[in-house]
Design a protein around this motif. Structure first.
Motif, PDB file in Angstrom:
ATOM      1  N   ILE A   1      29.765  46.656  35.445  1.00  0.00           N
ATOM      2  CA  ILE A   1      30.967  46.975  34.645  1.00  0.00           C
ATOM      3  C   ILE A   1      30.938  48.473  34.350  1.00  0.00           C
ATOM      4  O   ILE A   1      29.854  49.067  34.243  1.00  0.00           O
ATOM      5  CB  ILE A   1      31.003  46.164  33.325  1.00  0.00           C
ATOM      6  N   ASP A   2      32.121  49.075  34.252  1.00  0.00           N
ATOM      7  CA  ASP A   2      32.161  50.507  33.923  1.00  0.00           C
ATOM      8  C   ASP A   2      32.041  50.666  32.412  1.00  0.00           C
ATOM      9  O   ASP A   2      32.979  51.076  31.725  1.00  0.00           O
ATOM     10  CB  ASP A   2      33.421  51.176  34.467  1.00  0.00           C
TER      11      ASP A   2
ATOM     12  N   ASP B   1      30.602  54.780  35.135  1.00  0.00           N
ATOM     13  CA  ASP B   1      32.029  54.988  34.908  1.00  0.00           C
ATOM     14  C   ASP B   1      32.872  54.192  35.909  1.00  0.00           C
ATOM     15  O   ASP B   1      32.346  53.488  36.782  1.00  0.00           O
ATOM     16  CB  ASP B   1      32.395  56.486  34.886  1.00  0.00           C
ATOM     17  N   TYR B   2      34.182  54.322  35.780  1.00  0.00           N
ATOM     18  CA  TYR B   2      35.137  53.510  36.550  1.00  0.00           C
ATOM     19  C   TYR B   2      34.889  53.578  38.060  1.00  0.00           C
ATOM     20  O   TYR B   2      34.771  52.568  38.738  1.00  0.00           O
ATOM     21  CB  TYR B   2      36.550  53.998  36.201  1.00  0.00           C
TER      22      TYR B   2
ATOM     23  N   ILE C   1      33.268  50.511  40.758  1.00  0.00           N
ATOM     24  CA  ILE C   1      33.893  49.960  41.972  1.00  0.00           C
ATOM     25  C   ILE C   1      33.000  50.241  43.181  1.00  0.00           C
ATOM     26  O   ILE C   1      32.817  49.396  44.064  1.00  0.00           O
ATOM     27  CB  ILE C   1      35.306  50.558  42.172  1.00  0.00           C
ATOM     28  N   SER C   2      32.433  51.430  43.187  1.00  0.00           N
ATOM     29  CA  SER C   2      31.535  51.806  44.289  1.00  0.00           C
ATOM     30  C   SER C   2      30.310  50.895  44.325  1.00  0.00           C
ATOM     31  O   SER C   2      29.888  50.444  45.399  1.00  0.00           O
ATOM     32  CB  SER C   2      31.140  53.278  44.100  1.00  0.00           C
ATOM     33  N   ASN C   3      29.725  50.608  43.155  1.00  0.00           N
ATOM     34  CA  ASN C   3      28.559  49.714  43.093  1.00  0.00           C
ATOM     35  C   ASN C   3      28.886  48.348  43.697  1.00  0.00           C
ATOM     36  O   ASN C   3      28.121  47.795  44.480  1.00  0.00           O
ATOM     37  CB  ASN C   3      28.110  49.508  41.639  1.00  0.00           C
TER      38      ASN C   3
ATOM     39  N   ILE D   1      38.879  48.180  46.346  1.00  0.00           N
ATOM     40  CA  ILE D   1      37.583  47.851  46.963  1.00  0.00           C
ATOM     41  C   ILE D   1      37.656  48.297  48.422  1.00  0.00           C
ATOM     42  O   ILE D   1      38.306  47.648  49.252  1.00  0.00           O
ATOM     43  CB  ILE D   1      37.291  46.334  46.840  1.00  0.00           C
ATOM     44  N   GLU D   2      37.017  49.409  48.705  1.00  0.00           N
ATOM     45  CA  GLU D   2      37.258  50.063  50.002  1.00  0.00           C
ATOM     46  C   GLU D   2      36.460  49.475  51.161  1.00  0.00           C
ATOM     47  O   GLU D   2      36.816  49.662  52.314  1.00  0.00           O
ATOM     48  CB  GLU D   2      37.004  51.568  49.871  1.00  0.00           C
TER      49      GLU D   2
END
Lengths: 300, 434
Positions: free
Chosen positions: B195-196, B261-262, B266-268, B287-288
């Motif tokens: 979570i961010d 952070d935000y 998402i990267s994690n 989500i890339e």
């Protein structure tokens, strides 16, 4: 007034007028408006009438623990600027000027380089450095052998200003170094040679010859540092995340911004914000006056 | 001497001409005078690096080509800059004709305070928009903006199904199932939930909004508390805050979350560093890593300890933001009609479908809209979640100002061991009362 001077008046007003009008609208009007607003309950977003409330906003501010917390952080930033950036910048400039290191141009560029970057970019860069499992945390994990080690100074109000102070010194020291270096280069080399011939050591040359000769530059730098530190918003805003970190590192301009622009539970928030901004200006003027007074007394 | 006087006079005249022409040109451009066009002032949300901003620019260009008599004079800002500028423009009396806005305590507050909210019910073409999908926003059922989509779910658990299966795990039904995953995840060197937590709002919007509704059993606990029906020092709220502590103690969320952070969150998740991600539905398009995105299941939080049965499976959801006319814009019929024409164009079926594909909305508010069958898997997940999960209050849709800030910061302090739930509850209650 001579007839020739009266003839020149139209040209004078035509030249000065536009700048004066712009100045009055952009600088003078907001200052007067801000002072007037701080003594009222007016909310420009809501409209309505202005009611004079006396010193209510200032009383609220002085009884608000957030104000004192922000002021403390601001004074830390001022101290870091005056007693950190300026002395380090001066020493680095002196080292470069006296050619005490090789590759002086490289070091000059390296120290000044951060000043070319946007403050927001620098803030984000340092935020990345301080984040969970970021570069600094990784370094701590490698050196301590503890894979769970994290750089968490940003989470505590007692320690948050240490990493921020480091970043501030990293960014702005180069500016003062360049200012001092430019002024050092104007000093006549013969004076230093004469001091050397008279047996002065390098520290003596520095403290007895160089420092007194640059007293004016030091004072200007101190004024710049104080004014810049008190209005500083961008770096601390971008280096911290919204919430705990920003609350811990809150300085007066951020306190003012959050009060005036975000706190909808306070209907007088614009007037309260104006009071905070007026106090920022007042503190800035007081600190500058103190530094000028000290420089006169000590003849630095 | 004569020459120098002449030169001064010439410079002076040139400066005066420059000054007057600059100010005059600015004024002319602002009024749109002489162009023969209807100028509609807009405040848009997005920037040139995100899909929202890129789409806005493209849509405006296409609209202006199709409608040469209308000029959309917009200012586009994103995130903090947008919120700051809204307040500044309204305070300065520079009110746009239509803008990106909401109706709640965060997105609607400046418009409400400036009395610029305008009821759209009599203006909107209800053959175009589906009124049953747009919730009432005012005390008398007013509709102040056209939401980009149906309700905005803020408390989603994104589950990396492929990673779960590779570790022999299945979707959790209860909180205890999440706790049981901790040793498995730790052995793999990953987290259970990322979570961010460095962003204060994430604790409120993406976690606590569902926790308080679940633990209290009242889906509207937050709005009732703000209205004075409950106290923030009530057991249900203190227990909900204590649940955050429990999650850290149990290892479901790590204490380092408060440093994430935000973007890093998402990267994690995208990089397989966690089994789950706690965030809002809007993250689905961010989500890339396609492998993770295609294997993501969007779900409500599992059953929490002490949760009554009737609160099971609920998610917190708020009215989505969108574009709406301001009172100022609606006061001029020509501008109003031009703005409404643009708004319909902006919400057209192809643009709405694109927004759906981008993951920006849950479901459209257009009448008779047929959901395409070829939507990406994660978008289908989102629509399914919206259809099956009951909704509860989102905290910052009701709680604002320093009370909301104190709650968000307080939850970060609880998670990092600096405050107790009772202390934070008492602080929030005192600020709400004040």
């Amino acid at each position: 007034m001579k007839k020739r001077d009266i003839m020149a008046l139209p040209a004078f007003f035509a030249l000065v007028g536009p700048a004066l009008i712009i100045y009055l609208f952009i600088i003078a009007y907001p200052i007067v408006y801000s002072v007037a607003l701080s003594f009222s309950d007016f909310n420009p977003n809501r409209g309505g009438s202005w009611n004079f409330v006396g010193l209510l906003q200032y009383k609220t501010m002085f009884s608000d623990p957030n104000f004192w917390h922000a002021l403390k952080n601001n004074l830390i930033v001022v101290a870091v600027s005056v007693f950190g950036q300026i002395p380090i910048g001066f020493v680095l400039a002196y080292i470069l000027y006296r050619k005490l290191v090789k590759a002086a141009n490289f070091f000059q560029t390296a120290v000044f380089l951060p000043h070319f970057l946007s403050t927001i970019v620098i803030g984000i860069l340092w935020r990345r450095m301080f984040e969970a499992d970021g570069p600094i945390s990784r370094l701590m994990q490698i050196t301590s052998g503890d894979p769970s080690a994290q750089f968490d100074l940003m989470l505590y109000s007692d320690t948050v200003m240490y990493p921020i102070a480091f970043a501030l010194i990293w960014i702005y020291t180069g500016l003062y170094m360049i200012i001092f270096l430019a002024n050092l280069q104007k000093i006549n080399d013969n004076l230093i040679e004469a001091a050397k011939i008279d047996g002065a050591s390098e520290p003596q040359v520095f403290f007895k010859v160089i420092v007194p000769m640059l007293s004016g530059t030091i004072l200007v730098s101190v004024i710049l540092a104080i004014a810049g530190s008190l209005r500083g918003f961008d770096l601390i805003f971008s280096i911290t995340t919204q919430g705990l970190q920003r609350t811990n590192a809150m300085v007066l301009p951020i306190f003012m911004y959050q009060t005036a622009f975000q706190n909808y539970s306070n209907e007088m928030r614009f007037a309260y914000g104006a009071a905070i901004s007026n106090v920022i200006v007042l503190i800035s003027l007081i600190l500058i006056a103190i530094s000028k007074l000290m420089s006169r007394k000590t003849d630095v | 001497m004569k020459h120098s006087k002449m030169r001064i006079a010439l410079i002076a005249v040139a400066m005066l001409v420059f000054f007057v022409s600059t100010v005059g040109a600015q004024a002319a451009s602002e009024s749109g005078a002489g162009a023969g066009k209807v100028v509609v002032k807009a405040m848009a949300y997005g920037d040139n690096s995100n899909q929202e901003g890129v789409n806005w620019v493209r849509i405006v260009d296409a609209f202006e080509k199709a409608n040469p008599g209308i000029d959309i004079d917009y200012e586009m800002l994103y995130d903090e800059a947008y919120h700051q500028k809204v307040v500044a423009r309204l305070a300065a009396g520079d009110v746009p004709d239509f803008a990106y806005m909401g109706a709640d305590a965060r997105w609607g507050a400046p418009w409400k305070e400036a009395s610029q909210q305008y009821d759209h019910r009599d203006l909107v073409d209800w053959n175009y928009f589906d009124q049953s999908l747009i919730p009432p926003m005012g005390p008398n059922g007013e509709i102040y903006e056209i939401p980009l989509g149906t309700s905005n779910i803020t408390t989603v658990l994104f589950m990396n199904e492929k990673l779960m299966k590779s570790l022999g795990l299945s979707a959790p039904k209860t909180y205890e199932d999440l706790v049981a995953m901790v040793p498995v995840a730790r052995a793999k060197g990953i987290d259970v939930i990322t979570i961010d937590g460095a962003d204060g709002w994430a604790w409120g919007s993406c976690v606590m909004s569902t926790v308080i509704a679940r633990i209290s059993g009242d889906p509207n606990w937050m709005s009732k508390a703000v209205a004075g029906e409950y106290k923030f020092t009530d057991k249900a709220f203190v227990d909900s805050l204590a649940f955050l502590q429990k999650m850290v103690k149990d290892g479901v969320i790590t204490s380092k979350s408060v440093l994430v952070d935000y973007g890093a969150n998402i990267s994690n998740y995208s990089n397989g560093k966690a089994l789950f991600m706690a965030q809002g539905q809007w993250v689905a398009g961010g989500i890339e890593n396609p492998e993770v995105a295609n294997n993501t299941v969007m779900m409500a939080w599992p059953k929490l300890p002490g949760e009554p049965a009737d609160a099971a499976g609920s998610v917190a959801a708020a009215i989505q933001v969108g574009y709406g006319l301001t009172k100022s814009g609606a006061s001029n019929p020509t501008v109003r009609d031009a703005a409404l024409k643009f708004i319909e164009y902006f919400y057209s079926e192809p643009e709405t479908t694109q927004r759906l594909r981008d993951g920006a909305i849950v479901a459209p508010v257009l009448k008779g809209y047929q959901v395409p069958s070829d939507l990406p898997s994660i978008v289908k997940q989102k629509v399914a979640l919206a259809q099956r999960a009951p909704n509860t209050d989102v905290i910052d849709a009701f709680l604002s100002g320093d009370a909301n800030d104190a709650l968000n910061t307080g939850m970060q302090k609880i998670v990092s061991g600096q405050s107790t739930p009772a202390q934070i509850a008492a602080l929030v209650e005192s600020l709400v009362k004040r």
